[in-house]
Scaffold this active site. Structure first.
Site, short mmCIF file in Angstrom:
data_model
loop_
_atom_site.label_atom_id
_atom_site.label_comp_id
_atom_site.label_asym_id
_atom_site.label_seq_id
_atom_site.Cartn_x
_atom_site.Cartn_y
_atom_site.Cartn_z
N THR A 75 0.70 -1.53 0.17
CA THR A 75 0.03 -0.08 -0.14
C THR A 75 0.91 1.60 0.05
OG1 THR A 75 -1.67 -1.45 1.10
CG2 THR A 75 -1.86 1.33 1.09
N HIS A 204 4.03 -10.65 2.36
CA HIS A 204 2.92 -10.59 3.65
C HIS A 204 2.48 -12.10 2.65
CE1 HIS A 204 -1.18 -9.02 3.50
NE2 HIS A 204 -0.22 -7.61 3.45
N THR A 243 13.07 4.74 10.75
CA THR A 243 14.43 3.84 11.40
C THR A 243 13.58 2.65 10.78
OG1 THR A 243 14.58 4.45 13.60
CG2 THR A 243 14.58 2.59 13.82
N CYS A 329 -18.20 -6.21 2.51
CA CYS A 329 -17.86 -4.77 2.78
C CYS A 329 -16.63 -4.18 2.33
CB CYS A 329 -18.82 -4.27 3.24
SG CYS A 329 -20.26 -4.40 3.30
C1 LIG Z 1 -2.38 -6.70 -0.35
C2 LIG Z 1 -1.87 -6.60 -1.52
C3 LIG Z 1 -1.92 -4.75 -1.60
C4 LIG Z 1 -1.92 -4.61 -0.37
O1 LIG Z 1 -0.74 -4.81 0.05
P1 LIG Z 1 -0.13 -3.90 1.81
O2 LIG Z 1 1.36 -4.66 1.49
O3 LIG Z 1 -0.48 -5.49 2.72
O4 LIG Z 1 -0.69 -3.15 2.19
C5 LIG Z 1 -1.58 -4.30 -2.94
N1 LIG Z 1 -1.32 -4.68 -3.86
C6 LIG Z 1 -2.20 -6.11 -4.12
C7 LIG Z 1 -2.76 -6.91 -5.51
C8 LIG Z 1 -2.71 -6.64 -3.16
O5 LIG Z 1 -2.71 -8.07 -3.01
#
Ligand SMILES: *Cc1c(COP(=O)(O)O)cnc(C)c1O
Length: 394
Positions: A75, A204, A243, A329
């Site tokens: 994000t 993740h 950091t 939602c």
């Molecule tokens: C999970 C995801 C994100 C957001 O990633 P985060 O590390 O959770 O902020 C953005 N784009 C896609 C396609 C995702 O699957």
């Protein structure tokens, strides 16, 4: 064989950390606590661990380590690529092209820019979620400064044909960013071949820790300016102050190293599991449709519409499986899933849509068990509602 419940089939939302990643992180959560920027033994230790991880991450996509900037997740990487770029380049133009099938991180950061005076064109996909490269090129204007597209869709798994768009952008010197969060680990990415200006991804979704991401910034193609969004101690080449999150960065690096070694194995595993479930559901249920593209899709994702069954009821009735619905939602408010809407699903179908995402730690027993429960529950919900309808008609 004993099955551990719930069976986790939501790997497009997040993944379980690989035990090898956890193990690699542990010392950095305890005795190796130094600050990356400190000039003493603990600091040097943290510094070299971070730089080693940067190499591991770069190697996965065939980039150079100095092209990787650490952020708090995909994000933030996407926000930096969009807003940081727009701020630094607004004198050159204010037009941006993206699509209606982006993740909220992209879509909402572009909504912010459009409220701030930028003009954003959101390309409509076809019914499989594909973006036509010709349609993108057709929408380019004199003042187009940025094109940003998702590489693999988080909801329906469809893969975007990025190469022609990246080639066009390089020829025209338009900055091209891709959200590759779902593509990394499922599509082999050679960054020198694709040659985007920027690419966002995280740890993740690839069996690494949450809250850590990367922005790839191409230093081997044409140059462009980027403004930071977070100011402070000038870490990460002044592009992202704060950091550094050493344990998570170390885990991210390890996750990428494992992916590089086990990519083929993972892919074959995903394919085997999703092929089984797809065949089982289609053979045993009427009115079940797989959304997204039939072949141009990441192998770990299945997105189904099951007519006359509310996906929310299905999830409530099946606590044994962790999966997700298309009608949840979102942060975008109490609206229907934008991606499913964009591929033309009617509201009723959106309410009857669910998503399965298999992962490295699922096995065939999980999938056989999950398929059977899904088939039984879908059939039973349909039967009950048929009986209810008959009862109402009496
Ligand atoms: C999970 C995801 C994100 C957001 O990633 P985060 O590390 O959770 O902020 C953005 N784009 C896609 C396609 C995702 O699957």
């Amino acid at each position: 064989m004993k099955i551990k419940l719930p069976i986790y089939l939501d790997n497009n939302a997040t993944t379980q950390m690989d035990p090898r990643v956890v193990e690699t992180m542990m010392p950095y959560l305890s005795e190796k606590y130094g600050n990356y920027s400190s000039k003493h033994k603990l600091g040097y230790e943290a510094h070299s661990a971070v730089e080693y991880a940067r190499e591991q991450i770069a190697k996965l996509i065939n980039a150079n380590a100095d092209e990787i900037i650490f952020t708090s997740g995909a994000t933030e990487s996407i926000n930096l690529a969009h807003i940081g770029f727009a701020v630094a380049n607004q004198s050159k133009g204010k037009h941006i092209i993206s699509s209606l099938v982006e993740h909220a991180a992209s879509y909402e950061s572009l909504q912010f820019l459009s409220k701030a005076g930028f003009e954003v064109t959101f390309i409509k996909p076809d019914k499989y979620g594909k973006i036509d490269p010709a349609e993108v090129v057709k929408n380019v204007k004199k003042d187009t400064i940025l094109i940003s597209l998702i590489y693999a869709n988080n909801e329906i798994g469809t893969i975007t044909d990025l190469q022609p768009i990246a080639d066009f952008c390089n020829a025209e010197k338009i900055v091209f960013h891709t959200d590759a969060t779902q593509a990394v680990g499922k599509i082999k990415i050679d960054i020198r071949e694709l040659n985007p200006s920027m690419m966002s991804f995280n740890a993740h979704k690839i069996y690494g820790p949450k809250g850590i991401g990367a922005l790839f910034i191409n230093k081997n193609s044409f140059k462009f300016n980027l403004s930071p969004l977070i100011f402070g101690g000038n870490q990460e080449n002044s592009l992202r102050s704060g950091t550094l999150n050493v344990p998570s960065i170390v885990g991210f690096g390890k996750a990428c190293e494992i992916l590089l070694q086990e990519f083929e194995k993972d892919i074959q595993h995903y394919k085997k599991l999703t092929d089984f479930m797809k065949k089982a559901l289609i053979a045993n249920l009427s009115d079940v449709k797989l959304n997204g593209h039939s072949s141009d899709r990441i192998y770990n994702n299945l997105n189904f519409t099951v007519k006359d069954v509310l996906a929310n009821s299905l999830i409530k009735n099946i606590p044994e499986i962790a999966f997700s619905t298309g009608s949840a939602c979102s942060s975008e408010g109490n609206k229907k899933n934008r991606i499913l809407k964009a591929i033309g699903l009617p509201d009723n179908d959106i309410d009857s849509t669910f998503r399965i995402g298999v992962g490295r730690f699922n096995n065939m027993n999980d999938i056989e068990f999950a398929s059977e429960i899904l088939i039984n529950q879908i059939s039973s919900i349909r039967e009950k509602s048929y009986k209810n309808q008959v009862a109402h008609n009496l």
